[in-house]
Motif scaffolding. Structure first.
Motif, PDB file in Angstrom:
ATOM      1  N   VAL A 217       0.827  -1.210   0.000  1.00 55.53           N
ATOM      2  CA  VAL A 217       0.000   0.000   0.000  1.00 55.53           C
ATOM      3  C   VAL A 217       0.860   1.259   0.000  1.00 55.53           C
ATOM      4  O   VAL A 217       0.550   2.237  -0.678  1.00 55.53           O
ATOM      5  CB  VAL A 217      -0.969   0.005   1.209  1.00 55.53           C
ATOM      6  N   ILE A 218       1.969   1.252   0.743  1.00 51.63           N
ATOM      7  CA  ILE A 218       2.793   2.470   0.830  1.00 51.63           C
ATOM      8  C   ILE A 218       3.940   2.438  -0.189  1.00 51.63           C
ATOM      9  O   ILE A 218       4.892   3.212  -0.090  1.00 51.63           O
ATOM     10  CB  ILE A 218       3.357   2.690   2.255  1.00 51.63           C
ATOM     11  N   TRP A 219       3.849   1.538  -1.167  1.00 47.87           N
ATOM     12  CA  TRP A 219       4.960   1.356  -2.105  1.00 47.87           C
ATOM     13  C   TRP A 219       5.326   2.639  -2.834  1.00 47.87           C
ATOM     14  O   TRP A 219       6.506   2.929  -3.070  1.00 47.87           O
ATOM     15  CB  TRP A 219       4.617   0.234  -3.084  1.00 47.87           C
ATOM     16  N   GLU A 220       4.331   3.454  -3.190  1.00 47.53           N
ATOM     17  CA  GLU A 220       4.624   4.704  -3.899  1.00 47.53           C
ATOM     18  C   GLU A 220       5.515   5.612  -3.052  1.00 47.53           C
ATOM     19  O   GLU A 220       6.471   6.206  -3.540  1.00 47.53           O
ATOM     20  CB  GLU A 220       3.323   5.443  -4.265  1.00 47.53           C
ATOM     21  N   THR A 221       5.183   5.705  -1.753  1.00 46.56           N
ATOM     22  CA  THR A 221       6.007   6.500  -0.846  1.00 46.56           C
ATOM     23  C   THR A 221       7.420   5.933  -0.775  1.00 46.56           C
ATOM     24  O   THR A 221       8.402   6.679  -0.812  1.00 46.56           O
ATOM     25  CB  THR A 221       5.398   6.502   0.572  1.00 46.56           C
ATOM     26  N   MET A 222       7.497   4.616  -0.693  1.00 45.70           N
ATOM     27  CA  MET A 222       8.820   3.991  -0.589  1.00 45.70           C
ATOM     28  C   MET A 222       9.642   4.263  -1.846  1.00 45.70           C
ATOM     29  O   MET A 222      10.849   4.495  -1.771  1.00 45.70           O
ATOM     30  CB  MET A 222       8.669   2.489  -0.346  1.00 45.70           C
ATOM     31  N   LYS A 223       8.972   4.252  -2.979  1.00 46.19           N
ATOM     32  CA  LYS A 223       9.667   4.540  -4.231  1.00 46.19           C
ATOM     33  C   LYS A 223      10.272   5.947  -4.217  1.00 46.19           C
ATOM     34  O   LYS A 223      11.426   6.143  -4.605  1.00 46.19           O
ATOM     35  CB  LYS A 223       8.678   4.411  -5.402  1.00 46.19           C
ATOM     36  N   THR A 224       9.470   6.891  -3.746  1.00 47.46           N
ATOM     37  CA  THR A 224       9.971   8.264  -3.652  1.00 47.46           C
ATOM     38  C   THR A 224      11.167   8.328  -2.717  1.00 47.46           C
ATOM     39  O   THR A 224      12.153   9.008  -2.992  1.00 47.46           O
ATOM     40  CB  THR A 224       8.865   9.203  -3.135  1.00 47.46           C
ATOM     41  N   MET A 225      11.078   7.595  -1.589  1.00 49.59           N
ATOM     42  CA  MET A 225      12.190   7.608  -0.635  1.00 49.59           C
ATOM     43  C   MET A 225      13.450   7.013  -1.247  1.00 49.59           C
ATOM     44  O   MET A 225      14.551   7.522  -1.037  1.00 49.59           O
ATOM     45  CB  MET A 225      11.811   6.835   0.633  1.00 49.59           C
ATOM     46  N   ILE A 226      13.271   5.932  -2.002  1.00 47.85           N
ATOM     47  CA  ILE A 226      14.433   5.315  -2.651  1.00 47.85           C
ATOM     48  C   ILE A 226      15.031   6.297  -3.660  1.00 47.85           C
ATOM     49  O   ILE A 226      16.249   6.465  -3.733  1.00 47.85           O
ATOM     50  CB  ILE A 226      14.036   3.987  -3.340  1.00 47.85           C
ATOM     51  N   GLY A 287      21.697  10.901 -12.658  1.00 50.83           N
ATOM     52  CA  GLY A 287      20.625  10.852 -13.645  1.00 50.83           C
ATOM     53  C   GLY A 287      20.448   9.446 -14.193  1.00 50.83           C
ATOM     54  O   GLY A 287      19.343   8.900 -14.187  1.00 50.83           O
ATOM     55  N   CYS A 288      21.557   8.844 -14.616  1.00 46.74           N
ATOM     56  CA  CYS A 288      21.496   7.486 -15.172  1.00 46.74           C
ATOM     57  C   CYS A 288      20.982   6.501 -14.138  1.00 46.74           C
ATOM     58  O   CYS A 288      20.074   5.703 -14.415  1.00 46.74           O
ATOM     59  CB  CYS A 288      22.883   7.041 -15.644  1.00 46.74           C
ATOM     60  N   VAL A 289      21.549   6.555 -12.928  1.00 45.66           N
ATOM     61  CA  VAL A 289      21.175   5.579 -11.899  1.00 45.66           C
ATOM     62  C   VAL A 289      19.691   5.696 -11.566  1.00 45.66           C
ATOM     63  O   VAL A 289      18.990   4.682 -11.448  1.00 45.66           O
ATOM     64  CB  VAL A 289      22.034   5.775 -10.629  1.00 45.66           C
ATOM     65  N   SER A 290      19.179   6.944 -11.443  1.00 42.55           N
ATOM     66  CA  SER A 290      17.777   7.046 -11.041  1.00 42.55           C
ATOM     67  C   SER A 290      16.838   6.603 -12.158  1.00 42.55           C
ATOM     68  O   SER A 290      15.781   6.039 -11.884  1.00 42.55           O
ATOM     69  CB  SER A 290      17.436   8.447 -10.521  1.00 42.55           C
ATOM     70  N   VAL A 291      17.227   6.825 -13.413  1.00 41.16           N
ATOM     71  CA  VAL A 291      16.392   6.326 -14.520  1.00 41.16           C
ATOM     72  C   VAL A 291      16.328   4.799 -14.478  1.00 41.16           C
ATOM     73  O   VAL A 291      15.259   4.192 -14.530  1.00 41.16           O
ATOM     74  CB  VAL A 291      16.949   6.815 -15.880  1.00 41.16           C
ATOM     75  N   VAL A 292      17.508   4.180 -14.334  1.00 38.24           N
ATOM     76  CA  VAL A 292      17.557   2.712 -14.279  1.00 38.24           C
ATOM     77  C   VAL A 292      16.762   2.193 -13.085  1.00 38.24           C
ATOM     78  O   VAL A 292      15.970   1.251 -13.205  1.00 38.24           O
ATOM     79  CB  VAL A 292      19.028   2.228 -14.199  1.00 38.24           C
ATOM     80  N   ALA A 293      16.955   2.862 -11.928  1.00 35.67           N
ATOM     81  CA  ALA A 293      16.269   2.408 -10.719  1.00 35.67           C
ATOM     82  C   ALA A 293      14.751   2.479 -10.899  1.00 35.67           C
ATOM     83  O   ALA A 293      14.027   1.573 -10.494  1.00 35.67           O
ATOM     84  CB  ALA A 293      16.713   3.260  -9.526  1.00 35.67           C
ATOM     85  N   PHE A 294      14.292   3.545 -11.540  1.00 37.40           N
ATOM     86  CA  PHE A 294      12.846   3.688 -11.717  1.00 37.40           C
ATOM     87  C   PHE A 294      12.294   2.654 -12.684  1.00 37.40           C
ATOM     88  O   PHE A 294      11.237   2.081 -12.449  1.00 37.40           O
ATOM     89  CB  PHE A 294      12.504   5.117 -12.155  1.00 37.40           C
ATOM     90  N   ARG A 295      13.009   2.399 -13.766  1.00 38.05           N
ATOM     91  CA  ARG A 295      12.611   1.341 -14.690  1.00 38.05           C
ATOM     92  C   ARG A 295      12.446   0.040 -13.917  1.00 38.05           C
ATOM     93  O   ARG A 295      11.453  -0.655 -14.032  1.00 38.05           O
ATOM     94  CB  ARG A 295      13.696   1.138 -15.749  1.00 38.05           C
TER      95      ARG A 295
END
Lengths: 307, 285
Positions: A217-226, A287-295
């Motif tokens: 349920v809180i995954w979106e928040t966790m994603k932002t934190m990561i 920039g590269c790392v966060s794009v990869v992480a989000f994918r």
């Protein structure tokens, strides 16, 4: 006379108010926030000691960076601290928040206040306090180890390379985890109680509730934190700057302290162009790392939803 | 069946005891170094050298006086007060005025301006330590509290605009219009209606401003050279380094405690504010 009236009415007009009220914020913001970000793309291509004029040298700084072994060693240290400290800060905060929100212990409210205190303490205090805590003879760290039966003698934690590298994790966690706790608590409080109730009927344990209900349920928040923890990968280096200044022998050197020394170092070598080039490289890496992480995280979510 | 149930309850209780003990131990980890700093600040230097557990035989409150007047904490405390007051007033006026217009008026280009300001919230991770320093030097704002006030006042615009515009958009425009009918100018309406109405969110951004400015170490370290102008954070760092030669540790520890006092006061007064309102701020780091 008529002109004067017209002038006065201009100063009372809506158009003037709109322009005059936006002028300060736009001026300050452009000057101090936008310009340093724009010039961060210019100075990396120059040689600049801060006294003369910046001299355009093209890609030379980046060629130097590629061969700068000290810089890459510092980046490896950043990675080391990120890999060790971030998960501790993350999971400690997750577990503690879950207990503080979900368990009816009467001391929870007090803990919530106490636990967060290190997060708002000035980092210079955290750093100096732990610097003394690690003192071999007078520090409380060895005294505590003694109290639980571990006798290391007069061991100076911050003057031994390996020990210093690991010891730095303690103040990083001590002062760093509670910011996450606050965010987790907010997120966990917003999870509908009904979800837990139906899980309880199915006989779910607390651990199951945490990982099968709360976390999804809180995954979106966790994603932002990561995401923000990745952005902060090369960030906050004040603790290291104050406690060890990158030493001993570069064991705790991170990119921030390295950059600081190049730009403002005691030797008087103000290599602003080179330091700015390091900053730009870091930005590109992030920039590269966060794009990869989000994918990666989005795919994880897709799998979760399919399964 | 009944015995089975009570067995489950007992098991739960055992787990609860373990959890509570763990929470208590964690609390001890948080608080023990702080308590150690506090009682060390009341020792004599002889007692300091007798080890960490050695409690002071009599409370040396004199350490605090020496930290304040001889070590120079008082002087830098005064610098910090000027710095924070100036920066908070400047930031509040600049942001409130701009956000008021962005929230209350419809005009061409409003969204462009809003997103121009908010946009850089999404461009984080670009290090401006060096370019910010170069800029401050070109503007001749180095080594002055005034320069740092301007830099701070401008520095927290993005986040505060986000909060304040959202808040001001939610307020009724009728009060503004009533003021215009009474013959008030736009400036008077902003000052007497817009600003007072925004008080709760002005408090929020300034609690956040306080922590941001008070805790900041890097900016004064870079921008201020003259020790006479050091704010607390840099002053206490340079004092700590000088202690290698002076070895007056207990006085330095008293300095640590003095620097923690404003944090403790603000935290106790605004504790609910901080833990409930600053979620986004904590995220921003």
């Amino acid at each position: 006379m008529a002109e004067k009236v017209q002038k006065a009415s201009f100063f009372r007009s809506k158009a003037f108010f709109i322009i005059a009220s936006l002028a300060p914020i736009l001026l300050f913001y452009t000057l101090f926030s936008v310009i340093p970000k724009i010039t961060a793309f210019y100075y990396p291509f120059t040689e600049y000691d801060g006294i003369g004029e910046p001299i355009w040298i093209g890609m030379k700084n980046f060629a130097t960076i590629a061969k700068d072994a000290d810089l890459w060693a510092a980046m490896k240290n950043n990675l080391f601290y990120w890999v060790i400290a971030t998960p501790i800060n993350f999971f400690a905060a997750l577990f503690v928040s879950f207990i503080l929100v979900k368990k009816p212990y009467k001391e929870n409210n007090f803990y919530r206040i106490l636990y967060y205190f290190p997060a708002i303490l000035p980092s210079v205090i955290t750093a100096l306090m732990w610097q003394f805590a690690f003192h071999g003879r007078y520090g409380i760290f060895n005294a505590l180890l003694n109290a639980v039966g571990v006798n290391v003698g007069e061991f100076y934690w911050l003057t031994n390379a390996t020990a210093a590298k690991w010891a730095m994790i303690i103040p990083m966690v001590w002062g760093g985890w509670a910011g996450n706790m606050l965010i987790f608590m907010g997120a966990i409080q917003s999870v509908p109680e009904s979800l837990y109730e139906s899980a309880e009927l199915d006989g779910a344990t607390d651990v199951q509730k945490l990982f099968l209900i709360t976390v999804p349920v809180i995954w979106e928040t966790m994603k932002t934190m990561i995401f923000f923890s990745i952005i902060g990968l090369f960030g906050a280096f004040e603790l290291i700057l104050i406690m060890t200044n990158g030493g001993p022998a570069g064991a705790t050197e991170v990119v921030g302290t390295y950059m600081y020394k190049i730009a403002f170092g005691a030797e008087g070598v103000a290599a602003f162009g080179y330091a700015a080039a390091i900053g730009l490289i870091l930005f590109a890496i992030l920039g590269c790392v966060s794009v990869v992480a989000f994918r990666f995280m989005d795919r994880g979510e897709a799998i979760e939803m399919a399964g | 069946m009944a015995s089975n149930e009570s067995g489950m309850v007992r098991k739960l209780e055992a787990k609860d005891v373990i959890l509570r003990v763990l929470l208590g131990l964690w609390a001890l980890v948080i608080i023990l170094p702080l308590i150690w700093v506090f009682y060390t600040s009341l020792k004599t230097n002889q007692e300091f050298f007798m080890g960490a557990w050695q409690l002071p035989k009599s409370m040396q409150w004199n350490n605090y006086y020496r930290a304040w007047s001889q070590l120079g904490i008082g002087k830098s405390f005064f610098n910090t007060v000027i710095l924070l007051t100036g920066a908070m007033v400047l930031n509040t006026l600049v942001v409130a005025l701009g956000c008021y217009t962005l929230a209350r008026f419809d005009f061409k280009g409003r969204d462009v301006i809003y997103w121009y300001i908010i946009g850089s919230y999404f461009i984080t991770g670009l290090n401006t330590m060096v370019t910010g320093y170069i800029l401050m030097r070109q503007l001749g704002l180095l080594n002055s509290l005034f320069g740092l006030i301007i830099y701070y006042g401008a520095g927290s615009i993005v986040f505060n605009t986000l909060i304040l515009t959202a808040f001001m958009k939610g307020q009724p425009k009728e009060l503004d219009e009533a003021a215009y009918i009474d013959g008030a100018s736009y400036w008077q309406t902003f000052w007497h209606v817009g600003l007072p109405l925004a008080r709760p969110s002005l408090l929020t951004i300034n609690v956040f401003n306080f922590m941001r400015y008070y805790n900041d170490f890097m900016d004064p370290l870079l921008f201020i050279r003259d020790p006479e102008k050091y704010p607390l954070s840099v002053a206490i760092y340079s004092m700590s380094q000088a202690m290698t030669y002076r070895a007056d540790w207990v006085t330095l520890f008293a300095g640590f405690v003095i620097m923690m006092i404003p944090t403790i006061i603000v935290y106790s007064v605004f504790q609910n504010y901080i833990t409930q309102n600053l979620n986004i701020g904590a995220l921003k780091g």
